[in-house]
Design an enzyme around this catalytic site. Structure first.
Site, short mmCIF file in Angstrom:
data_model
loop_
_atom_site.label_atom_id
_atom_site.label_comp_id
_atom_site.label_asym_id
_atom_site.label_seq_id
_atom_site.Cartn_x
_atom_site.Cartn_y
_atom_site.Cartn_z
CG HIS A 103 -4.48 3.42 29.40
ND1 HIS A 103 -4.49 2.44 30.36
CD2 HIS A 103 -3.40 3.19 28.62
CE1 HIS A 103 -3.45 1.65 30.17
NE2 HIS A 103 -2.77 2.08 29.13
CG ASP A 160 0.82 5.45 22.11
OD1 ASP A 160 2.05 5.32 22.11
OD2 ASP A 160 0.02 4.53 22.35
N1 CMC Z 1 -11.75 8.71 21.49
C1 CMC Z 1 -13.10 8.80 21.63
N2 CMC Z 1 -13.81 8.07 22.50
C2 CMC Z 1 -13.14 7.21 23.27
C3 CMC Z 1 -11.74 7.05 23.18
C4 CMC Z 1 -11.06 7.85 22.25
N3 CMC Z 1 -9.73 7.75 22.13
N4 CMC Z 1 -11.35 6.11 24.05
C5 CMC Z 1 -12.46 5.69 24.67
N5 CMC Z 1 -13.54 6.35 24.20
C6 CMC Z 1 -14.92 6.22 24.67
C7 CMC Z 1 -15.57 4.94 24.17
O1 CMC Z 1 -16.21 5.14 22.94
C8 CMC Z 1 -16.51 4.62 25.30
O2 CMC Z 1 -17.61 5.51 25.21
P1 CMC Z 1 -19.12 4.99 25.63
O3 CMC Z 1 -19.02 4.71 27.11
O4 CMC Z 1 -20.01 6.13 25.27
O5 CMC Z 1 -19.38 3.75 24.82
C9 CMC Z 1 -15.75 5.06 26.56
O6 CMC Z 1 -14.88 6.10 26.10
C10 CMC Z 1 -14.96 3.92 27.19
O7 CMC Z 1 -14.07 3.41 26.21
P2 CMC Z 1 -13.76 1.88 25.98
O8 CMC Z 1 -13.44 1.69 24.53
O9 CMC Z 1 -14.82 1.03 26.59
O10 CMC Z 1 -12.43 1.72 26.85
P3 CMC Z 1 -11.39 0.57 26.76
O11 CMC Z 1 -10.77 0.49 28.09
O12 CMC Z 1 -12.02 -0.68 26.22
O13 CMC Z 1 -10.37 1.09 25.64
C11 CMC Z 1 -8.52 2.13 24.61
C12 CMC Z 1 -9.15 1.70 25.94
C13 CMC Z 1 -7.08 2.60 24.87
C14 CMC Z 1 -8.47 0.94 23.62
C15 CMC Z 1 -9.36 3.30 24.01
O14 CMC Z 1 -9.37 4.38 24.92
C16 CMC Z 1 -8.83 3.75 22.65
O15 CMC Z 1 -9.16 3.12 21.64
N6 CMC Z 1 -8.01 4.83 22.62
C17 CMC Z 1 -7.42 5.28 21.37
C18 CMC Z 1 -6.24 4.40 21.02
C19 CMC Z 1 -5.05 4.67 21.90
O16 CMC Z 1 -4.66 5.81 22.12
N7 CMC Z 1 -4.43 3.59 22.39
C20 CMC Z 1 -3.20 3.67 23.16
C21 CMC Z 1 -3.34 3.12 24.53
S1 CMC Z 1 -1.93 3.55 25.55
C22 CMC Z 1 -0.62 2.69 24.85
C23 CMC Z 1 -0.71 1.24 25.03
O17 CMC Z 1 -0.80 0.79 26.18
O18 CMC Z 1 -0.62 0.51 24.04
#
Ligand code: CMC
Length: 439
Positions: free
Chosen positions: A315, A373
């Protein structure tokens, strides 16, 4: 904005001799201080660069607060854990909209008002019939919620607080009807009209699952679970869809159009679409060997080239367990027990996957925890909600948050049209060459 600048000032200095500039600093009631950079361009001719709003507060708000490090979520100051246990969804809606929990008389009046706005204009039925039966419910919702603005002209003056209130009630009241209609249409069953003697959540379940051929009896455990899902999704401060609603509303667009924009944004798999994606992920692991294949799947997730993510994990704000995920796991347990599904393979798989991920260095160092989720798909599936409708349920629940945030923005005297700037990296000005001179 009611917040006053603190005595502390922030100074921005440059290494090229440009004189340093000072900015006011504001303290919220809780959370990080913010530096007011609105005068930055005027003072320096420079913009800030912050794609994804990693460090930018786009507004002030007194509705919802998240402490991502603690894993804390407050609606108007009340912890989500207390609201989920002591209040129902409509009380939560009242709280989000009005700032305080209702007393008994206020609650009765609010419930009565919402209940008496649940029907949609009969013409909407014909509108639905234009869709293919296999249309994704989110496509139907984006269109049908946007279309409400064509039906309810009498509440579209956004500068009239009474119009805004009526639109808020209409949206909260009609979303369950539209979500249920989207479902009924997809399975070729007749639409079920709302019933005023049922609670908000029981009415929704009846509109979803009743058929004219037989009586439908709501199940208290399922209704309570549905209501809790609604409470947990009701608001989440300035997330992507809420910011979309605010940005759309900042131009003066009507509330139905703004909520339709929010629904469009919510559809994405990184946001509201994650519950659907998380369940599909669990189903796929289950099909390919279940718990025994967790190690292999986690290996794939950690491989940046695989493009595989652990859906329902991670998140932008929570760097600790999402408090909603804990409550959702509890609800999943209750629902599965009530249905005699103690051995549900997906629930077992989800708990085993969570355990492996929480002990894995990749997830630990990145502070990736289950979000709301991760479990919500399992509970919704057990209730009988089809996977494609999960994000629609999220939209139904989040409508109150969107409309409360939209209303807060319109009422803010400092409100301006949202207009981000850019760092331009394309061509400088050049002349159009004649056709025969182009490569
Ligand atoms: N699985 C694997 N790696 C992950 C995941 C994941 N679910 N989430 C983040 N990472 C990794 C990402 O690859 C990055 O790694 P590195 O630093 O090596 O490049 C690190 O963790 C930081 O992630 P980020 O993508 O920069 O973080 P963000 O804040 O931009 O993204 C997020 C947040 C929710 C989009 C992401 O965690 C994600 O895609 N999660 C899966 C989808 C999900 O469950 N979404 C629901 C969110 S809660 C409900 C809502 O509010 O809608």
């Amino acid at each position: 904005m009611s917040v006053k600048p603190s005595d502390v000032k922030a100074t921005l200095s440059f290494s090229d001799g440009t004189p340093a500039v000072e900015f006011p600093l504001y303290k919220g009631t809780i959370g990080p201080d913010v530096i007011d950079i609105r005068s930055l361009y005027g003072k320096t001719g420079k913009f800030t660069y912050d794609p994804g709003f990693m460090s930018t507060a786009a507004c002030n708000s007194s509705i919802t607060y998240i402490d991502g490090d603690k894993g804390e979520l407050l609606y108007r100051g009340y912890p989500i854990e207390q609201l989920a246990v002591n209040c129902d969804f409509l009380e939560t809606c009242y709280l989000l909209l009005n700032g305080e929990l209702p007393n008994a008389a206020e609650k009765d009046k609010f419930v009565d008002t919402v209940t008496h706005h649940t029907m949609v204009n009969e013409q909407m039925q014909y509108f639905f019939r234009g869709f293919r039966r296999d249309a994704h419910p989110m496509a139907v919702l984006v269109a049908s919620v946007g279309a409400l603005s064509a039906f309810y002209h009498d509440s579209l003056d956004i500068n009239d607080p009474h119009h805004r209130e009526v639109s808020a009630i209409r949206l909260i009241a009609k979303l369950p009807t539209l979500v249920a209609m989207a479902y009924k249409y997809s399975v070729g069953q007749p639409f079920v009209y709302p019933r005023n003697d049922l609670s908000y959540s029981a009415n929704f379940m009846r509109m979803m699952f009743a058929v004219p051929a037989e009586d439908y009896k709501t199940n208290d455990v399922m209704v309570r679970a549905m209501d809790r899902i609604f409470i947990l999704h009701a608001d989440h401060e300035q997330n992507a869809s809420t910011s979309t609603v605010r940005l759309s509303g900042s131009s003066g667009a009507n509330p139905f159009a703004c909520i339709a924009a929010g629904i469009a944004c919510l559809w994405g798999p990184a946001h509201g679409g994650a519950n659907e994606a998380a369940l599909s992920m669990l189903e796929e692991i289950n099909r390919n060997g279940g718990v025994a294949k967790i190690g292999e799947f986690v290996k794939q997730v950690k491989d940046k080239n695989s493009g595989v993510k652990l859906m329902g994990f991670g998140h932008r704000v929570y760097k600790n367990y999402d408090p909603r995920a804990k409550l959702m796991r509890e609800t999943t347990h209750e629902v599965l027990n009530a249905l005699g599904l103690h051995d549900d393979p997906l629930f077992k798989l989800a708990m085993a996957l969570e355990k492996v991920a929480l002990e894995d260095e990749y997830f630990v160092t990145r502070k990736l925890y289950p979000n709301v989720d991760f479990y919500s798909g399992i509970v919704q599936r057990a209730i009988g909600i089809p996977t494609a409708l999960f994000t629609g349920i999220f939209a139904l629940a989040r409508t109150v948050g969107w409309i409360a945030q939209w209303n807060e923005m319109i009422s803010d005297p400092e409100q301006k049209i949202g207009r981000p700037r850019q760092l331009f990296i394309g061509s400088q000005s050049r002349s159009v060459p004649p056709m025969n001179a182009r490569k």
